[in-house]
Scaffold this motif. Sequence first.
Motif, PDB file in Angstrom:
ATOM      1  N   GLU A 227       0.866  -1.015   0.064  1.00 23.64           N
ATOM      2  CA  GLU A 227       0.016  -0.018  -0.057  1.00 23.64           C
ATOM      3  C   GLU A 227       0.790   1.117   0.084  1.00 23.64           C
ATOM      4  OE1 GLU A 227      -3.048  -0.619   3.326  1.00 23.64           O
ATOM      5  OE2 GLU A 227      -3.757  -2.418   2.096  1.00 23.64           O
ATOM      6  N   LYS A 252       0.827  -3.008  -6.298  1.00 20.97           N
ATOM      7  CA  LYS A 252       0.700  -2.043  -5.461  1.00 20.97           C
ATOM      8  C   LYS A 252      -0.767  -1.390  -5.576  1.00 20.97           C
ATOM      9  CE  LYS A 252       1.832   2.308  -4.134  1.00 20.97           C
ATOM     10  NZ  LYS A 252       0.389   2.900  -4.211  1.00 20.97           N
ATOM     11  N   VAL A 253      -1.415  -1.090  -4.588  1.00 18.80           N
ATOM     12  CA  VAL A 253      -2.636  -0.376  -4.657  1.00 18.80           C
ATOM     13  C   VAL A 253      -2.511   1.135  -4.449  1.00 18.80           C
ATOM     14  CG1 VAL A 253      -4.184  -2.287  -4.299  1.00 18.80           C
ATOM     15  CG2 VAL A 253      -3.342  -1.122  -2.136  1.00 18.80           C
ATOM     16  N   GLY A 254      -3.571   1.754  -4.676  1.00 23.64           N
ATOM     17  CA  GLY A 254      -3.741   3.052  -4.644  1.00 23.64           C
ATOM     18  C   GLY A 254      -3.234   3.781  -5.783  1.00 23.64           C
ATOM     19  N   ARG A 255      -3.640   2.988  -6.879  1.00 21.47           N
ATOM     20  CA  ARG A 255      -3.282   3.569  -8.203  1.00 21.47           C
ATOM     21  C   ARG A 255      -4.128   4.731  -8.587  1.00 21.47           C
ATOM     22  NH1 ARG A 255      -4.888  -0.429 -12.463  1.00 21.47           N
ATOM     23  NH2 ARG A 255      -5.851  -1.846 -10.818  1.00 21.47           N
ATOM     24  N   SER A 256      -5.420   4.786  -8.198  1.00 20.84           N
ATOM     25  CA  SER A 256      -6.481   5.899  -8.425  1.00 20.84           C
ATOM     26  C   SER A 256      -6.289   6.851  -7.177  1.00 20.84           C
ATOM     27  CB  SER A 256      -7.722   5.359  -8.675  1.00 20.84           C
ATOM     28  OG  SER A 256      -8.065   4.610  -7.458  1.00 20.84           O
ATOM     29  N   LEU A 258      -9.040   7.660  -5.488  1.00 19.23           N
ATOM     30  CA  LEU A 258      -9.947   7.082  -4.712  1.00 19.23           C
ATOM     31  C   LEU A 258      -9.217   5.965  -3.980  1.00 19.23           C
ATOM     32  CD1 LEU A 258     -13.374   6.446  -6.188  1.00 19.23           C
ATOM     33  CD2 LEU A 258     -12.829   7.755  -4.091  1.00 19.23           C
ATOM     34  N   GLY A 259      -8.438   5.191  -4.607  1.00 20.93           N
ATOM     35  CA  GLY A 259      -7.731   4.129  -4.109  1.00 20.93           C
ATOM     36  C   GLY A 259      -6.641   4.683  -2.883  1.00 20.93           C
ATOM     37  N   ALA A 261      -7.052   7.323  -1.177  1.00 20.49           N
ATOM     38  CA  ALA A 261      -7.741   7.809  -0.087  1.00 20.49           C
ATOM     39  C   ALA A 261      -8.197   6.567   0.700  1.00 20.49           C
ATOM     40  CB  ALA A 261      -9.036   8.755  -0.799  1.00 20.49           C
ATOM     41  N   ALA A 262      -8.591   5.528   0.138  1.00 19.87           N
ATOM     42  CA  ALA A 262      -8.929   4.348   0.807  1.00 19.87           C
ATOM     43  C   ALA A 262      -7.582   3.689   1.692  1.00 19.87           C
ATOM     44  CB  ALA A 262      -9.723   3.305  -0.104  1.00 19.87           C
ATOM     45  N   ALA A 263      -6.506   3.660   0.979  1.00 19.94           N
ATOM     46  CA  ALA A 263      -5.442   3.176   1.584  1.00 19.94           C
ATOM     47  C   ALA A 263      -4.993   4.082   2.729  1.00 19.94           C
ATOM     48  CB  ALA A 263      -4.396   3.096   0.436  1.00 19.94           C
ATOM     49  N   GLU A 290      -1.339  -6.123 -12.027  1.00 23.08           N
ATOM     50  CA  GLU A 290      -2.757  -5.360 -11.863  1.00 23.08           C
ATOM     51  C   GLU A 290      -3.596  -6.365 -11.003  1.00 23.08           C
ATOM     52  OE1 GLU A 290      -4.579  -3.045 -14.814  1.00 23.08           O
ATOM     53  OE2 GLU A 290      -2.476  -2.103 -15.172  1.00 23.08           O
TER      54      GLU A 290
ATOM     55  N   ILE B 324      -9.177  -1.682  -1.023  1.00 22.11           N
ATOM     56  CA  ILE B 324      -8.320  -0.368  -1.787  1.00 22.11           C
ATOM     57  C   ILE B 324      -8.069  -1.191  -3.297  1.00 22.11           C
ATOM     58  CG2 ILE B 324      -6.541   0.875  -1.752  1.00 22.11           C
ATOM     59  CD1 ILE B 324      -5.961   0.028   1.326  1.00 22.11           C
ATOM     60  N   TYR B 325      -7.740  -2.371  -3.289  1.00 27.62           N
ATOM     61  CA  TYR B 325      -7.711  -2.829  -4.659  1.00 27.62           C
ATOM     62  C   TYR B 325      -8.944  -2.726  -5.556  1.00 27.62           C
ATOM     63  CZ  TYR B 325      -7.057  -7.266  -7.476  1.00 27.62           C
ATOM     64  OH  TYR B 325      -6.872  -8.096  -8.502  1.00 27.62           O
ATOM     65  N   THR B 327     -11.113  -0.297  -4.861  1.00 29.27           N
ATOM     66  CA  THR B 327     -11.198   1.109  -5.464  1.00 29.27           C
ATOM     67  C   THR B 327     -10.643   1.307  -6.477  1.00 29.27           C
ATOM     68  OG1 THR B 327     -11.534   1.403  -2.705  1.00 29.27           O
ATOM     69  CG2 THR B 327     -11.438   3.151  -4.347  1.00 29.27           C
ATOM     70  N   ASP B 328      -9.759   0.739  -6.470  1.00 28.11           N
ATOM     71  CA  ASP B 328      -8.764   1.139  -7.876  1.00 28.11           C
ATOM     72  C   ASP B 328      -9.510   0.638  -8.986  1.00 28.11           C
ATOM     73  OD1 ASP B 328      -6.495   2.273  -6.926  1.00 28.11           O
ATOM     74  OD2 ASP B 328      -5.371   0.484  -6.619  1.00 28.11           O
ATOM     75  N   ALA B 331     -12.189   2.783  -9.828  1.00 31.14           N
ATOM     76  CA  ALA B 331     -11.845   4.116 -10.368  1.00 31.14           C
ATOM     77  C   ALA B 331     -11.414   4.004 -11.738  1.00 31.14           C
ATOM     78  CB  ALA B 331     -10.769   4.506  -9.542  1.00 31.14           C
ATOM     79  N   MET B 338     -18.659   6.099  -6.980  1.00 32.19           N
ATOM     80  CA  MET B 338     -19.039   5.783  -5.668  1.00 32.19           C
ATOM     81  C   MET B 338     -19.759   6.975  -4.883  1.00 32.19           C
ATOM     82  SD  MET B 338     -15.315   3.728  -4.929  1.00 32.19           S
ATOM     83  CE  MET B 338     -15.609   3.586  -3.121  1.00 32.19           C
ATOM     84  N   ASN B 358     -14.544   1.277   9.249  1.00 33.10           N
ATOM     85  CA  ASN B 358     -14.274   2.746   8.468  1.00 33.10           C
ATOM     86  C   ASN B 358     -15.572   2.938   7.733  1.00 33.10           C
ATOM     87  OD1 ASN B 358     -14.075   4.380   6.484  1.00 33.10           O
ATOM     88  ND2 ASN B 358     -12.041   3.649   5.621  1.00 33.10           N
ATOM     89  N   GLN B 361     -15.264   6.550   4.420  1.00 32.41           N
ATOM     90  CA  GLN B 361     -13.924   7.219   4.323  1.00 32.41           C
ATOM     91  C   GLN B 361     -13.250   6.426   3.165  1.00 32.41           C
ATOM     92  OE1 GLN B 361     -12.914   7.616   8.388  1.00 32.41           O
ATOM     93  NE2 GLN B 361     -12.694   9.738   8.127  1.00 32.41           N
ATOM     94  N   PRO B 362     -13.276   6.954   2.097  1.00 32.47           N
ATOM     95  CA  PRO B 362     -14.058   7.885   1.126  1.00 32.47           C
ATOM     96  C   PRO B 362     -15.250   7.590   0.912  1.00 32.47           C
ATOM     97  CG  PRO B 362     -12.842   6.444  -0.544  1.00 32.47           C
ATOM     98  CD  PRO B 362     -12.551   5.915   0.948  1.00 32.47           C
ATOM     99  N   TYR B 365     -17.952   4.013   0.702  1.00 27.66           N
ATOM    100  CA  TYR B 365     -16.939   3.041   0.913  1.00 27.66           C
ATOM    101  C   TYR B 365     -17.183   2.597   2.352  1.00 27.66           C
ATOM    102  CZ  TYR B 365     -12.206   0.707   1.532  1.00 27.66           C
ATOM    103  OH  TYR B 365     -11.502  -0.097   1.651  1.00 27.66           O
TER     104      TYR B 365
END
Lengths: 477, 477
Positions: A227, A252-256, A258-259, A261-263, A290, B324-325, B327-328, B331, B338, B358, B361-362, B365
């Motif tokens: 993450e 690796k997540v959080g590519r977007s 939004l992702g 933010a979730a991370a 991916e 998170i995965y 969410t990507d 997105a 969302m 949680n 947030q975002p 979610y």
Amino acid sequence: MLDQLFRPEGIAVVGASANPAKAGYVALRNMREKNYPGKVYPVNPKEKEILGYPCYPSLQAVEGHVDMVVLIMPSRLIYSTMDDLDARMEEKGDVKVIVCAAADYAETKTPEGIDRQKRLMDGAKRYGIRVVGPNCIGVIDNRSLVDTTFVDTGVPFEAFGEPTGIAFLSQSGALACSVLMEGAARVVPVLYNKFISIGNMADVDFVDLLEYLEEDETTKVIGLYMEGYHDGKKLAETFRRLTKKKPVVVLKVGRSDLGSAAANSHTGSMAGSDRVYDAMFRQSGVVRVETIDELIDTLQAFDRLPVPRGNNLFLYTQAGGPGIYCTDAIAAWPALHMPVVSEETKEKLRACELPMSNICQPEGYADITASASPKNHVDGLKVVLEDDNVDGVVFITVVPTFLPQKELAEALVAVEKSFPEGKRKPVYYCVMAGAYTKEARAIMEQNGLCTFNTPDKAVLAAKNLCRYGAYLREREA
Amino acid sequence: MLDQLFRPEGIAVVGASANPAKAGYVALRNMREKNYPGKVYPVNPKEKEILGYPCYPSLQAVEGHVDMVVLIMPSRLIYSTMDDLDARMEEKGDVKVIVCAAADYAETKTPEGIDRQKRLMDGAKRYGIRVVGPNCIGVIDNRSLVDTTFVDTGVPFEAFGEPTGIAFLSQSGALACSVLMEGAARVVPVLYNKFISIGNMADVDFVDLLEYLEEDETTKVIGLYMEGYHDGKKLAETFRRLTKKKPVVVLKVGRSDLGSAAANSHTGSMAGSDRVYDAMFRQSGVVRVETIDELIDTLQAFDRLPVPRGNNLFLYTQAGGPGIYCTDAIAAWPALHMPVVSEETKEKLRACELPMSNICQPEGYADITASASPKNHVDGLKVVLEDDNVDGVVFITVVPTFLPQKELAEALVAVEKSFPEGKRKPVYYCVMAGAYTKEARAIMEQNGLCTFNTPDKAVLAAKNLCRYGAYLREREA
């Protein structure tokens, strides 16, 4: 120091349970099932024994040598547990590593959770004990047979083959579970060499483990679920050094945004700009994937296949539709080429395939048709592999009902074994027939061949191996 | 006229075989296994009976009514076979449809192959007999229990449940095989409603069958594998009309120039510009998919789930990493949103989930954490589904070992059943735990829920349903 993580002499499990529905039972059951040869000491004042292991009322009470302590008890008990550990350390001083699987520590971002993690870490630091976790699923070494996880894969241990050369590190316990369980559900279950869920990384982190795995001879390829990491520079340096020796595959997540933010709301650590990570991965030769399927496929391919010397991928198919489908998948990656083979190769192919076969229209493509016998399948494959312009092959067969699948599988294994180690080229075998070809795929997999159920997955793995090969060549140049 | 294709009274199988390794045996065995209630007449002069069906030396010799003839014999025997058919037709005139499964006809582009196909078609036309094929794997109707294919899925028929509402048409026999076999290998095997491999389309083609399926009440969604079609205008018109009534999902190959080249050398028919096809699919509301997995996932989702009324997809997860995965993955599709749910929904969610959850947030979610009980899982899901801003939900659970999976599965089924038919919203259940959760997934699938093993697959299916919903809304507007 991390040696004790993978090869402890004695493991004490705090929170061991006699209730099969509890995590503290499954962890013991896993070691029992794997026949872990070291000592296991369940700590539970209410039980006499669990699964044949005698129980102890406290850590202090364990007479034997304990170098690893696994914590699966509820987090609120961390204070008394650490007091108990203090007592043991003052007396015996033997513990070297703690695996804290329980959740509800600093990741909750509550004052209580932060304080619990502080008590854990203060105690550990006092004695120089290394800590994995908290908030993780634990550690597996399928060579020493340590397994501190509380995961039931649903697949009996005897169904797994030899340990692979795959090591996997995960920042998410749930994703680690999934990689473990999805791997176990494959035609031949994947037995990871080493498997570490690092959770909150309160102490042992990515770099520590990557450095360890760099020197670990049984680790051939390393996978990571990530993450974010606080020290990008150090991580990049580690990757750059490591990828010279062995491939590293990262999900690796959080590519977007939004992702990301979730991370951030998950691990608290800033995920950081994905573009920065992406560039860092590319520059340090890390293969980024991916999806979970692509992750496991790519790890298996690196574990079993030689790294290709070039990007020329021949598409050898027994069926037209799947062949076209696969051509589209190859064309989606500009780095991959379907090579022009020599006239000699084409002639040899024509000679060993049925008359209605399509030989090299387009170039780098052969359709040997649904009537192809096992001999047609393997003779042509051998011809293609011997061509100097071919660096790798995607091999597709739908295995029609009238094709003897066992004979085909054994013949393919023989082809692979006919090439001496240095002359082997990667072949991505796509066997598109669901449960029907379980037998053929099992034979192939057990003999080190890489099989897939759809052409797109085979091509993704091929693309990833080619990328790593290209990185190594560029770096040497 | 195509009625006889799916509901024949009597089927003669030319090329029937007593050898279990032959296609002409497996076709009979499939009908025997499915307990096909009509008459089956194997034609083979060398056998007395096969699998309990009495054999006949020729078509002409079959006394009973034959409305369907299946040809599985080698193509070189087409001349004598058609002579035999002539004789029968002059005498009885009962045959209405031929399914010519054998290959080695016009698709070979040899004068011999073309002549064999000509003999087949000349004979059929003389009597107004419709022809499916040649060069196909045959026809299945899992309501009438007709199965002329020679495919062994490796899964016993009793393991399949009720027939779905999915019809599938394929220009490639091999790809059809794969869709059949991969479907059969799923947690609950997919029993296609109707399944037609159309091969060379010498007569019956895409438009004929689409028109038939348009009126077929048991068909809820139609899937196609397509390389090309000669009359784009007619196909577009058919699609436009059809998609008003039911969704159509297409896997069209030849996306790349290379793939087009391979397609041309396969079926001979020009694949045509892929961009033209792509625009046509979009304009006529056809959902285009890219992989075999996505194809089957999307067909199942359309078959089971209501079409969403909007693109607001809530992500409800029991695990941070997979959340998170996912969410990507959401997105990656700009069409998906969302949603911001109401304050009331957020409060209700906080009330029914664990304190460390949680909530939003975002926005859109919720992470209910690994400690969530089955009750936490289902109560929150219900709250989310009741929010007017939510059109659909991706639900993720890793099913930790300590979560009773059967109880969870049954509770989820109860939630779904608590919504009256018109109020149901699509939920894409992602159950990420390989073989371990087979039991839970089976319960859910058997009750009409849609399950996936990874979040990316759930999101792809959601995206495809949203696209179709948006097309319908635009069209109505």
